[in-house]
Scaffold this active site. Structure first.
Site, PDB file in Angstrom:
ATOM      1  N   ASP A   1       0.834  -1.212   0.000  1.00 22.74           N
ATOM      2  CA  ASP A   1       0.000   0.000   0.000  1.00 22.74           C
ATOM      3  C   ASP A   1       0.868   1.260   0.000  1.00 22.74           C
ATOM      4  O   ASP A   1       0.348   2.377  -0.073  1.00 22.74           O
ATOM      5  CB  ASP A   1      -1.024  -0.008   1.149  1.00 22.74           C
ATOM      6  CG  ASP A   1      -0.395  -0.056   2.529  1.00 22.74           C
ATOM      7  OD1 ASP A   1       0.850  -0.079   2.625  1.00 22.74           O
ATOM      8  OD2 ASP A   1      -1.156  -0.080   3.525  1.00 22.74           O
TER       9      ASP A   1
ATOM     10  N   ASP B   1      -0.823  -6.556  -0.350  1.00 20.23           N
ATOM     11  CA  ASP B   1      -1.083  -5.863   0.920  1.00 20.23           C
ATOM     12  C   ASP B   1      -2.587  -5.678   1.133  1.00 20.23           C
ATOM     13  O   ASP B   1      -3.304  -5.293   0.206  1.00 20.23           O
ATOM     14  CB  ASP B   1      -0.434  -4.473   0.851  1.00 20.23           C
ATOM     15  CG  ASP B   1       0.346  -4.126   2.092  1.00 20.23           C
ATOM     16  OD1 ASP B   1       0.276  -4.868   3.085  1.00 20.23           O
ATOM     17  OD2 ASP B   1       1.062  -3.093   2.052  1.00 20.23           O
TER      18      ASP B   1
ATOM     19  N   GLU C   1       9.219  -3.657  10.483  1.00 16.37           N
ATOM     20  CA  GLU C   1       9.586  -2.337   9.948  1.00 16.37           C
ATOM     21  C   GLU C   1      10.050  -1.428  11.081  1.00 16.37           C
ATOM     22  O   GLU C   1       9.354  -1.283  12.095  1.00 16.37           O
ATOM     23  CB  GLU C   1       8.374  -1.716   9.220  1.00 16.37           C
ATOM     24  CG  GLU C   1       8.681  -0.320   8.683  1.00 16.37           C
ATOM     25  CD  GLU C   1       7.667   0.208   7.675  1.00 16.37           C
ATOM     26  OE1 GLU C   1       6.723  -0.519   7.330  1.00 16.37           O
ATOM     27  OE2 GLU C   1       7.844   1.365   7.252  1.00 16.37           O
TER      28      GLU C   1
HETATM   29  O1  KIV Z   1       3.477  -1.120   1.599  1.00 14.54           O
HETATM   30  C1  KIV Z   1       4.668  -1.386   1.569  1.00 14.54           C
HETATM   31  O2  KIV Z   1       5.366  -1.191   0.581  1.00 14.54           O
HETATM   32  C2  KIV Z   1       5.252  -1.997   2.744  1.00 14.54           C
HETATM   33  C3  KIV Z   1       6.740  -1.936   2.832  1.00 14.54           C
HETATM   34  C4  KIV Z   1       7.159  -0.666   3.469  1.00 14.54           C
HETATM   35  C5  KIV Z   1       7.304  -3.110   3.505  1.00 14.54           C
HETATM   36  O3  KIV Z   1       4.574  -2.468   3.614  1.00 14.54           O
END
Ligand code: KIV
Length: 260
Positions: A40, A79, A177
């Site tokens: 996301d 995601d 993270e």
């Molecule tokens: O949304 C994304 O790209 C992520 C990364 C920061 C791991 O969750």
């Protein structure tokens, strides 16, 4: 299909990066990327929002389709956007959409003990899950900024507990993270499932970066944990290849990209 648990157990580092379209999917796979995340983060780097919150299920499905249509080798993670997994029923329906329509092999969701009611429901239905711990950008307004998480003893112990509980409840992967390197290493060393880090030190089983950050096209502030691999590279493929090599040989991340 890439055997990510096997890679962990053989001590092979897992190289992961985000991608949102067909062109970069093909370049990343040519560079040897093991895992592609349709994250996301697209809300910020593709759509120009100042957070990931406006990203919708339709957005993720659209970008997943662009990636999975051309992908030949990478393991693809989709995601779950903000508020797309607020209860188990909604989570099941939306995770199935990411897999059925988008072609994802795994879904990723943010959260800790709050996900203990969701992860088993997905797992029981054969949906592989990556649980995102540490800094959770979907909660940015709750935590008041993009800060390192797990620096004090009690939050560190809580994160370790969450990691074990999520594994026990069926999570197949963890993503950490902005977590102190020592804590990330102890989490990675104490679970059987692969642990991917971003700003979490070299002790994780693999690394992930946002594509735009790694190839130096992010406009504005770039987090400290990023290395711009575009330095002196003439083509994005070379930058992506340099990233994969650095993850595999352990030369990225260094202490400069980690937190204590
Ligand atoms: O949304 C994304 O790209 C992520 C990364 C920061 C791991 O969750």
């Amino acid at each position: 299909m890439t055997d990510l648990r096997g890679m962990k157990h053989e001590g092979q580092k897992i190289a992961c990066m985000t991608a949102y379209d067909a062109a970069f999917t093909m370049l990343e796979e040519r560079a040897g990327m093991d895992v592609i995340l349709v994250g996301d983060s697209l809300g910020m780097v593709v759509q120009g929002h100042d957070s990931t919150l406006p990203v919708t299920m339709d957005d993720i499905v659209y970008h997943l389709k662009n990636v999975s249509r051309v992908s030949q080798s990478a393991f693809i993670i989709g995601d779950m956007p903000f508020m797309s997994y607020a209860n188990p029923e909604q989570a099941i329906e939306n995770a199935a959409r990411l897999m059925r329509e988008g072609g994802a092999h795994m879904v990723k969701l943010e959260g800790s003990e709050t996900q203990l009611s969701i992860v088993p429901e997905l797992s029981r239905r054969g949906i592989p899950v990556c649980a995102h711990l540490g800094l959770q950008p979907q909660a940015v307004h709750k935590i008041g900024g993009y800060w390192v998480q797990g620096r004090d003893e009690s939050t560190a112990a809580g994160m370790l507990r969450d990691a074990h509980a999520l594994e026990k409840h069926g999570a197949d992967m963890l993503l950490l993270e902005c977590v102190p390197a020592e804590l990330a290493e102890s989490i990675s060393g104490s679970v059987e499932i692969p642990v991917i880090g971003i700003g979490a030190g070299g002790g994780c089983d693999g690394q992930i970066l946002v594509l735009h950050d790694a190839i130096g096209v992010t406009v504005g502030r770039v987090p400290r944990f990023v290395r711009d691999f575009s330095d002196k590279q003439r083509h994005p493929l070379q930058a992506i290849r340099a990233y994969v090599e650095a993850v595999k040989d352990g030369s990225f991340p260094t202490d400069d990209h980690c937190f204590a």
